[in-house]
Design an enzyme around this catalytic site. Structure first.
Site, PDB file in Angstrom:
ATOM      1  N   GLU A 132       0.828  -1.212   0.000  1.00 61.61           N
ATOM      2  CA  GLU A 132       0.000   0.000   0.000  1.00 61.61           C
ATOM      3  C   GLU A 132       0.857   1.255   0.000  1.00 61.61           C
ATOM      4  O   GLU A 132       0.570   2.226  -0.691  1.00 61.61           O
ATOM      5  CB  GLU A 132      -0.925   0.018   1.226  1.00 61.61           C
ATOM      6  CG  GLU A 132      -1.960  -1.100   1.248  1.00 61.61           C
ATOM      7  CD  GLU A 132      -3.097  -0.879   0.259  1.00 61.61           C
ATOM      8  OE1 GLU A 132      -3.156   0.199  -0.362  1.00 61.61           O
ATOM      9  OE2 GLU A 132      -3.922  -1.804   0.110  1.00 61.61           O
ATOM     10  N   ASP A 272      -4.495  -9.454  -8.234  1.00 60.73           N
ATOM     11  CA  ASP A 272      -4.807  -8.543  -9.346  1.00 60.73           C
ATOM     12  C   ASP A 272      -3.628  -7.768  -9.934  1.00 60.73           C
ATOM     13  O   ASP A 272      -3.288  -7.905 -11.114  1.00 60.73           O
ATOM     14  CB  ASP A 272      -5.935  -7.572  -8.947  1.00 60.73           C
ATOM     15  CG  ASP A 272      -5.761  -6.975  -7.534  1.00 60.73           C
ATOM     16  OD1 ASP A 272      -4.692  -7.170  -6.930  1.00 60.73           O
ATOM     17  OD2 ASP A 272      -6.688  -6.308  -7.059  1.00 60.73           O
ATOM     18  N   GLU A 365     -18.923  -5.265  -3.128  1.00 63.57           N
ATOM     19  CA  GLU A 365     -17.581  -5.823  -3.040  1.00 63.57           C
ATOM     20  C   GLU A 365     -17.529  -7.252  -3.587  1.00 63.57           C
ATOM     21  O   GLU A 365     -16.588  -7.639  -4.256  1.00 63.57           O
ATOM     22  CB  GLU A 365     -17.105  -5.809  -1.582  1.00 63.57           C
ATOM     23  CG  GLU A 365     -15.676  -6.276  -1.371  1.00 63.57           C
ATOM     24  CD  GLU A 365     -14.632  -5.269  -1.868  1.00 63.57           C
ATOM     25  OE1 GLU A 365     -15.008  -4.206  -2.389  1.00 63.57           O
ATOM     26  OE2 GLU A 365     -13.440  -5.568  -1.733  1.00 63.57           O
ATOM     27  N   GLU A 386     -12.048   0.747  -9.905  1.00 65.27           N
ATOM     28  CA  GLU A 386     -11.722  -0.198 -10.985  1.00 65.27           C
ATOM     29  C   GLU A 386     -12.711  -0.174 -12.154  1.00 65.27           C
ATOM     30  O   GLU A 386     -12.320  -0.291 -13.315  1.00 65.27           O
ATOM     31  CB  GLU A 386     -11.583  -1.624 -10.440  1.00 65.27           C
ATOM     32  CG  GLU A 386     -10.291  -1.886  -9.681  1.00 65.27           C
ATOM     33  CD  GLU A 386     -10.289  -1.294  -8.261  1.00 65.27           C
ATOM     34  OE1 GLU A 386     -11.363  -0.864  -7.789  1.00 65.27           O
ATOM     35  OE2 GLU A 386      -9.211  -1.246  -7.638  1.00 65.27           O
TER      36      GLU A 386
END
Ligand SMILES: *[C@@H]1O[C@H](CO)[C@@H](O)[C@H](O)[C@H]1NC(C)=O
Ligand SMILES: *[C@@H]1O[C@H](CO)[C@@H](O)[C@H](O)[C@H]1NC(C)=O
Ligand SMILES: *[C@@H]1O[C@H](CO)[C@@H](O)[C@H](O)[C@H]1NC(C)=O
Ligand SMILES: *[C@@H]1O[C@H](CO)[C@@H](O)[C@H](O)[C@H]1NC(C)=O
Ligand SMILES: *[C@@H]1O[C@H](CO)[C@@H](O)[C@H](O)[C@H]1NC(C)=O
Length: 570
Positions: A132, A272, A365, A386
């Protein structure tokens, strides 16, 4: 309403009938301009509220108009090591830097750089998540540094003395202790002041250690210090060596033993951006190796996870399906497919996501594909980017006005469900639209940016950029390329003109699947490389149902289990 527009626009799409394009174009451009202004207002509503109520803390709590020092909590569900005395790193400001440039607000950009140069300090007792912190803080600083010094932009900084690059270097040096493991795979957590804590967990995710290369590589290229790129690359190679015989990667692993922990895997959470960075590293650094890795990994995904337009999860060892779930994070995949050139597949998956978006007003989600219902506990929508990101890529690649309608629907939802007086709030439960007191920094770094870029081309007009997984643009610079990928010019991705004689076998080497031939009278929309699965249940009975694989342009065949796949060696 939306669908009708889609049919109307496609029927008279400028791609097909160039002669009636101009009238449509001006109407469309007026619409885009209007939407662009709306997105601009959204960004400033989020930004100004952050600056008033939360800065220099990390993120805004829009309902209580207060702040949270969340950098130390990102990726930490259990909040087990919350630091005392950590007072924030202006995370949302750092994340806003590149968006300010995209929106053309150079004054505010300079002001922010000035403040950060004077005040930001990473010598703090805070345990941060490497992944992150890398994508948000390091990526945010590096992108802003490049934008500030880019001679092609109109930013002139007589007084800018590379302060952001020094800050980025200082931060990344604090990452390096995390890589000191027998495997070279980095710990997921590191304390910025004290390094890896004695009792630190050895568990990390595939994206956690496999998507550092864009930022760390960029830092090495900018500073000439190879340590950052080497560390990220060593981790990536180790991860690559851990793939199964099916070319699949698990979701979590142990950095000490180098062994998998969770074998069930897909294209969503935990994996991802690993796929994303293999491909984007190829564009940014031009190393053939990255393309080879991506290519095998992409084939694995299409073969074992894809089910018609959806992607389920499967066991990396056997390829057997495990979970039939659509997750909000998976919505980035069509955007990546656009870059690869698989526009038709991207379009069909994007459409499925939009159906779910329309059903709830936003994307939940997690959505259970087999029951067509929402997951019982993961009902939230934290303003994730996204879906907007993929919509932006698809629009820029096809110029199909339908995607503008989709963008409008996203903007409308965000404004009607999540806008509050003090900013934009996450949704806790999409079935009740109950809100949560949190405005994530990625809303400014990504959601607003991708929506803006959907409606405005100016930022993209003069340069080729790779967007990091946090939406921070890094320009594609010739000097950084080992070898320029043959035909990969990002600004050219909008032109599908293909010389028929030069038909190539790889979608990438021809940039876009050698499909859409302009000028012909026939419907040129569907990629010639991709015949959609014929049957509604997306399972095949014979090879004829499967069509052609869009990465390799080879015929796909129907497996005994009824799935389309590529069984040939390349
Ligand atoms: C953080 O803020 C608190 C309260 O204002 C202060 O006591 C503390 O010293 C600060 N910590 C740091 C590291 O600046
Ligand atoms: C730049 O941002 C600041 C802070 O939100 C705002 O006051 C200013 O009007 C903006 N400038 C432009 C040109 O949008
Ligand atoms: C470290 O972990 C061990 C085993 O779980 C535990 O017994 C010990 O108390 C921990 N030490 C610290 C300092 O947390
Ligand atoms: C996307 O899919 C829709 C529905 O199948 C189709 O009508 C449209 O032409 C496709 N667009 C592109 C750009 O492939
Ligand atoms: C776009 O592609 C064409 C043909 O491949 C090439 O001649 C041209 O230079 C490219 N344009 C840019 C801006 O890269």
């Amino acid at each position: 309403m939306l669908r009708k527009w889609a049919v109307l626009f496609l029927a008279v799409s400028p791609i097909v009938f160039g002669f009636c394009a101009s009238h449509l174009d001006s109407r469309l451009e007026a619409k885009r301009k209007q939407m662009r202004d709306k997105v601009r207002q959204m960004f400033y509503h989020a930004y100004d509220n952050y600056m008033v109520h939360a800065f220099p803390h990390d993120e805004l709590k829009p309902l209580s108009k207060s702040f949270t020092d969340s950098l130390s909590e990102l990726g930490n569900l259990k909040l087990e090591h919350l630091p005392r005395g950590y007072n924030g790193s202006a995370l949302t400001l750092i994340e806003s830097l590149s968006s300010l440039v995209v929106l053309g607000n150079n004054t505010e950009f300079e002001k922010a750089i000035h403040w950060l140069s004077q005040n930001l300090n990473f010598d703090v007792d805070a345990r941060i998540n490497l992944f992150e912190c890398n994508i948000r803080v390091l990526g945010g600083l590096l992108s802003a540094h490049i934008l500030a010094t880019d001679s092609a932009s109109r930013l002139v900084h007589g007084s800018y003395k590379k302060q952001l690059l020094f800050l980025a270097t200082d931060l990344a040096l604090r990452f390096l202790p995390a890589f000191e493991t027998p495997s070279g795979l980095p710990y997921a957590w590191v304390n910025l002041k004290f390094g890896v804590m004695p009792n630190e967990t050895t568990e990390t995710s595939t994206s956690g250690c496999g998507s550092l290369i864009l930022e760390m590589g960029t830092l090495s290229r900018l500073t000439g210090d190879p340590r950052f790129e080497s560390a990220a690359l060593r981790a990536l190679r180790k991860l690559w060596s851990m793939r199964s015989s099916l070319n699949l990667f698990g979701t979590t692993l142990d950095v000490q033993t180098g062994e998998w922990i969770e074998y069930s895997t897909g294209i969503g959470a935990g994996v991802d951006s690993f796929y994303e960075y293999l491909f984007k590293a190829y564009i940014l650094f031009g190393k053939e190796d990255y393309w080879k890795m991506f290519h095998s990994a992409y084939l694995g995904v299409q073969k074992y996870f894809r089910h018609g337009p959806w992607y389920h999860e499967a066991d990396m060892r056997t390829g057997k399906a495990t979970y039939w779930q659509l997750t909000s994070l998976q919505a980035f995949w069509p955007g990546l497919q656009v870059l690869v050139g698989d526009v038709a597949a991207a379009n069909s998956t994007h459409r499925e996501f939009f159906h779910v978006w329309e059903k709830y007003g936003v994307l939940p989600e997690r959505y259970l594909l087999d029951h067509q219902i929402i997951h019982p506990t993961e009902k939230y929508y934290p303003l994730r980017p996204e879906f907007a990101e993929s919509t932006f890529y698809l629009y820029q690649a096809t110029k199909d006005p339908w995607y503008i309608e989709v963008g409008e629907s996203i903007v409308k939802s965000l404004n009607s469900y999540t806008k509050v007086e003090g900013g934009f709030a996450s949704i806790r439960d999409v079935t009740t639209m109950q809100l949560e007191d949190h405005q994530h920094s990625f809303f400014l770094a990504e959601t607003c940016k991708y929506l803006y870029l959907l409606f405005d081309d100016e930022f993209l007009a003069n340069r080729n950029y790779v967007f990091t997984t946090e939406g921070h643009p890094l320009p594609v610079i010739r000097d950084w390329q080992d070898r320029l990928p043959e035909t990969f010019f990002l600004t050219n991705r909008t032109y599908f003109k293909m010389n028929e004689k030069k038909r190539k076998t790889s979608a990438l080497s021809s940039q876009v699947c050698p499909a859409i031939s302009l000028g012909s009278q026939k419907q040129p929309i569907e990629s010639a490389c991709h015949v959609p699965d014929a049957r509604l249940d997306h399972r095949c009975l014979s090879d004829d149902d499967c069509g052609i694989d869009s990465t390799t342009c080879r015929l796909r065949s129907c497996s005994m289990a009824g799935y389309c796949g590529l069984w040939l060696f390349l």
